[in-house]
Design an enzyme around this catalytic site. Structure first.
Site, PDB file in Angstrom:
ATOM      1  CG  HIS A   1     -16.714  49.998  80.738  1.00  0.00           C
ATOM      2  ND1 HIS A   1     -17.728  49.124  81.007  1.00  0.00           N
ATOM      3  CD2 HIS A   1     -17.209  51.231  81.016  1.00  0.00           C
ATOM      4  CE1 HIS A   1     -18.788  49.791  81.445  1.00  0.00           C
ATOM      5  NE2 HIS A   1     -18.503  51.073  81.460  1.00  0.00           N
TER       6      HIS A   1
ATOM      7  CE  LYS B   1     -26.796  54.264  87.805  1.00  0.00           C
ATOM      8  NZ  LYS B   1     -25.605  54.928  87.268  1.00  0.00           N
TER       9      LYS B   1
ATOM     10  NE  ARG C   1     -21.335  55.621  75.961  1.00  0.00           N
ATOM     11  CZ  ARG C   1     -21.929  55.084  76.998  1.00  0.00           C
ATOM     12  NH1 ARG C   1     -22.275  53.822  76.966  1.00  0.00           N
ATOM     13  NH2 ARG C   1     -22.214  55.796  78.061  1.00  0.00           N
TER      14      ARG C   1
ATOM     15  CB  SER D   1     -23.350  48.755  81.465  1.00  0.00           C
ATOM     16  OG  SER D   1     -21.951  48.804  81.559  1.00  0.00           O
TER      17      SER D   1
HETATM   18  P1  ADP Z   1     -21.620  55.772  84.648  1.00  0.00           P
HETATM   19  O1  ADP Z   1     -22.847  55.320  85.387  1.00  0.00           O
HETATM   20  O2  ADP Z   1     -20.679  56.565  85.479  1.00  0.00           O
HETATM   21  O3  ADP Z   1     -21.878  56.387  83.285  1.00  0.00           O
HETATM   22  P2  ADP Z   1     -20.650  53.495  83.137  1.00  0.00           P
HETATM   23  O4  ADP Z   1     -20.082  52.229  83.688  1.00  0.00           O
HETATM   24  O5  ADP Z   1     -21.891  53.397  82.316  1.00  0.00           O
HETATM   25  O6  ADP Z   1     -20.837  54.396  84.407  1.00  0.00           O
HETATM   26  O7  ADP Z   1     -19.555  54.254  82.261  1.00  0.00           O
HETATM   27  C1  ADP Z   1     -18.289  54.572  82.784  1.00  0.00           C
HETATM   28  C2  ADP Z   1     -17.487  55.326  81.746  1.00  0.00           C
HETATM   29  O8  ADP Z   1     -17.252  54.487  80.617  1.00  0.00           O
HETATM   30  C3  ADP Z   1     -18.176  56.584  81.186  1.00  0.00           C
HETATM   31  O9  ADP Z   1     -17.210  57.594  80.970  1.00  0.00           O
HETATM   32  C4  ADP Z   1     -18.719  56.123  79.879  1.00  0.00           C
HETATM   33  O10 ADP Z   1     -18.862  57.180  78.955  1.00  0.00           O
HETATM   34  C5  ADP Z   1     -17.621  55.172  79.432  1.00  0.00           C
HETATM   35  N1  ADP Z   1     -18.111  54.215  78.446  1.00  0.00           N
HETATM   36  C6  ADP Z   1     -19.051  53.262  78.605  1.00  0.00           C
HETATM   37  N2  ADP Z   1     -19.250  52.584  77.447  1.00  0.00           N
HETATM   38  C7  ADP Z   1     -18.405  53.128  76.540  1.00  0.00           C
HETATM   39  C8  ADP Z   1     -18.121  52.897  75.136  1.00  0.00           C
HETATM   40  N3  ADP Z   1     -18.778  51.979  74.448  1.00  0.00           N
HETATM   41  N4  ADP Z   1     -17.181  53.664  74.543  1.00  0.00           N
HETATM   42  C9  ADP Z   1     -16.531  54.629  75.243  1.00  0.00           C
HETATM   43  N5  ADP Z   1     -16.750  54.909  76.541  1.00  0.00           N
HETATM   44  C10 ADP Z   1     -17.670  54.171  77.182  1.00  0.00           C
END
Ligand code: ADP
Length: 155
Positions: A17, A41, A90, A127
């Site tokens: 992030h 969720k 990703r 995450s």
């Molecule tokens: P959601 O449940 O909306 O996917 P996340 O917190 O998992 O929430 O992800 C939020 C954003 O961060 C998404 O656009 C996700 O693709 C991006 N993201 C998460 N991890 C990475 C990473 N390692 N590299 C690039 N983008 C990431």
């Protein structure tokens, strides 16, 4: 003023992030990191803790605001004069999923989504992997910002 929202669960915020956030900062005047609340969720960290973690990292960054929202992201954008949605990509699975959502958001709300490609050092971080390692007593310190470690270990 060009404003973007970076919506997500941030359960917890990771170096994946922060890579996206740091690289997006020069593109926008204001960046709102918004935790989407989905009542169906289950989260590992409650929303207050997740906000505390993000603020520990970005509390001193004047362009960044941290908040929460429920309902549609496009409605949140309209209520807050937000021009763009920011998302990270990703892998092909992210692309397929994000494509449908971005096209829907443009159709429904006339909001463009800006995608940044994951960095090579952080592309494997999610995450859910962090939660799994943490849950099983492993070391997550290489995957999350150092500033959130004291908050996570006191959870
Ligand atoms: P959601 O449940 O909306 O996917 P996340 O917190 O998992 O929430 O992800 C939020 C954003 O961060 C998404 O656009 C996700 O693709 C991006 N993201 C998460 N991890 C990475 C990473 N390692 N590299 C690039 N983008 C990431």
């Amino acid at each position: 003023m060009i404003t973007a929202v970076f919506p997500g669960s941030f359960d917890p915020i990771t170096l994946g992030h922060t890579d996206i956030i740091n690289r997006a900062l020069p593109l926008f005047d204001r960046l709102i990191i918004a935790i989407g609340i989905n009542v169906d969720k289950k989260y590992m960290f409650d929303v207050e803790k997740r906000i505390e973690m993000i603020e520990a990292v970005y509390g001193n960054e004047p362009k960044i605001e941290v908040t929460r929202y429920s309902g549609l992201t496009v409605d949140f954008c309209h209520r807050n004069q937000i021009n763009f949605i920011l998302r990270g990509l990703r892998n092909p699975a992210d692309f397929e999923f994000e494509k449908a959502i971005a096209q829907t958001n443009r159709k429904l709300g006339n909001i463009e989504t800006v995608f940044l490609l994951t960095g090579p050092e952080t592309s494997f971080i999610s995450s859910s992997i962090v939660r799994d390692i943490f849950h099983n007593g492993g070391d997550i310190s290489k995957l999350v910002p150092a500033k959130i470690m004291p908050i996570i270990v006191n959870n």
